[in-house]
Design a protein around this motif. Structure first.
Motif, PDB file in Angstrom:
ATOM      1  N   ALA A 109       6.693   3.750   5.686  1.00 33.48           N
ATOM      2  CA  ALA A 109       7.879   3.727   6.550  1.00 33.48           C
ATOM      3  C   ALA A 109       8.392   5.141   6.808  1.00 33.48           C
ATOM      4  CB  ALA A 109       8.969   2.871   5.933  1.00 33.48           C
ATOM      5  N   LEU A 110       8.379   5.974   5.770  1.00 33.95           N
ATOM      6  CA  LEU A 110       8.811   7.360   5.936  1.00 33.95           C
ATOM      7  C   LEU A 110       7.896   8.099   6.914  1.00 33.95           C
ATOM      8  CD1 LEU A 110       9.620   8.239   2.230  1.00 33.95           C
ATOM      9  CD2 LEU A 110      11.247   8.391   4.123  1.00 33.95           C
ATOM     10  N   ALA A 111       6.596   7.965   6.701  1.00 30.80           N
ATOM     11  CA  ALA A 111       5.629   8.650   7.563  1.00 30.80           C
ATOM     12  C   ALA A 111       5.792   8.199   9.013  1.00 30.80           C
ATOM     13  CB  ALA A 111       4.210   8.390   7.067  1.00 30.80           C
ATOM     14  N   ASP A 112       5.974   6.898   9.213  1.00 26.58           N
ATOM     15  CA  ASP A 112       6.139   6.369  10.559  1.00 26.58           C
ATOM     16  C   ASP A 112       7.397   6.944  11.217  1.00 26.58           C
ATOM     17  OD1 ASP A 112       5.381   4.577  12.723  1.00 26.58           O
ATOM     18  OD2 ASP A 112       7.161   3.429  12.160  1.00 26.58           O
ATOM     19  N   ALA A 113       8.503   6.939  10.495  1.00 22.04           N
ATOM     20  CA  ALA A 113       9.760   7.458  11.046  1.00 22.04           C
ATOM     21  C   ALA A 113       9.677   8.959  11.323  1.00 22.04           C
ATOM     22  CB  ALA A 113      10.912   7.171  10.090  1.00 22.04           C
ATOM     23  N   MET A 114       8.911   9.664  10.496  1.00 20.91           N
ATOM     24  CA  MET A 114       8.804  11.110  10.631  1.00 20.91           C
ATOM     25  C   MET A 114       7.737  11.513  11.646  1.00 20.91           C
ATOM     26  SD  MET A 114       9.125  11.849   6.548  1.00 20.91           S
ATOM     27  CE  MET A 114       8.988  13.620   6.537  1.00 20.91           C
ATOM     28  N   GLY A 115       6.971  10.545  12.144  1.00 17.59           N
ATOM     29  CA  GLY A 115       5.951  10.834  13.147  1.00 17.59           C
ATOM     30  C   GLY A 115       4.704  11.496  12.603  1.00 17.59           C
ATOM     31  N   VAL A 116       4.394  11.222  11.338  1.00 18.44           N
ATOM     32  CA  VAL A 116       3.184  11.771  10.714  1.00 18.44           C
ATOM     33  C   VAL A 116       2.456  10.636  10.007  1.00 18.44           C
ATOM     34  CG1 VAL A 116       4.198  14.057  10.379  1.00 18.44           C
ATOM     35  CG2 VAL A 116       4.380  12.369   8.548  1.00 18.44           C
ATOM     36  N   ASN A 117       1.252  10.915   9.535  1.00 22.90           N
ATOM     37  CA  ASN A 117       0.579   9.929   8.689  1.00 22.90           C
ATOM     38  C   ASN A 117       0.859  10.267   7.226  1.00 22.90           C
ATOM     39  OD1 ASN A 117      -1.225  12.007   8.005  1.00 22.90           O
ATOM     40  ND2 ASN A 117      -2.683  11.411   9.591  1.00 22.90           N
ATOM     41  N   ALA A 118       0.540   9.340   6.340  1.00 27.62           N
ATOM     42  CA  ALA A 118       0.861   9.542   4.925  1.00 27.62           C
ATOM     43  C   ALA A 118       0.219  10.800   4.346  1.00 27.62           C
ATOM     44  CB  ALA A 118       0.471   8.304   4.118  1.00 27.62           C
TER      45      ALA A 118
END
Length: 197
Positions: free
Chosen positions: A41-50
């Motif tokens: 969820a963090l990666a998605d919101a931040m526009g990056v992959n894990a």
């Protein structure tokens, strides 16, 4: 052979804006707490992959610590403490009132991210938050010590306890009017503890 359609579809990767990414992470952490937000969820919101998130920040806990640092640096609750000659009890009451308003005004960011983070289940994240809380409590005590050396530590601890309780109540939906009433009552107790100098 190069597939030009595939190249066009992929396009150029978006530039990584660390400040924007941290703002997105802060919004999620504040709304859901450290334990309530997964890396995906963090990666998605931040526009990056894990993997990019780990590459940029090291770990979820390190990301949280950086977010807490930004949150603490931007907080203006203690601004009144830097005014020369200010009455100590009045300044702390003002800080408590400002906290009550801040904690309850935005339901998507209710409470204090540092204080709520200190209650978290993840040991590393909670330790990051506790360290920041301890720094704030020490700053209040050090500010009080020149004028109230005997009361400085207990008043700083009391102020932090009030703020922690108001943060929890704000997370539970307490309205700003009730929290400011608590802040005012706390201010009376602080004034009694410090006396009027």
């Amino acid at each position: 052979m190069i597939d030009k359609k595939e190249m066009k579809r992929r396009g150029r990767p978006r530039a990584f804006d660390r400040d924007v990414a941290l703002d997105q992470a802060q919004a999620l952490f504040h709304a859901h707490g450290y334990d309530g937000v997964g890396v995906a969820a963090l990666a998605d919101a931040m526009g990056v992959n894990a993997p990019s998130l780990y590459s940029a920040f090291g770990s979820k806990a390190a990301l949280f610590d950086e977010v807490l640092g930004r949150y603490s640096d931007r907080a203006t609750l203690a601004d009144g403490l830097s005014v020369p000659g200010v009455d100590r009890a009045e300044a702390l009451t003002g800080m408590l009132r400002a906290a009550a308003i801040l904690y309850a005004t935005d339901p998507t960011a209710a409470g204090c991210m540092v204080l709520e983070g200190a209650r978290g289940a993840d040991a590393d994240a909670a330790q990051c938050a506790r360290a920041r809380k301890a720094t704030s409590v020490a700053a209040i005590a050090n500010w009080l010590r020149p004028t109230h050396p005997e009361q400085a530590d207990v008043v700083a601890d009391y102020t932090a306890a009030l703020m922690s309780g108001m943060s929890a109540d704000a997370r539970a939906g307490a309205p700003v009017e009730r929290l400011t009433a608590v802040a005012d009552m706390g201010g009376l107790a602080i004034a009694a503890m410090l006396g009027r100098n």
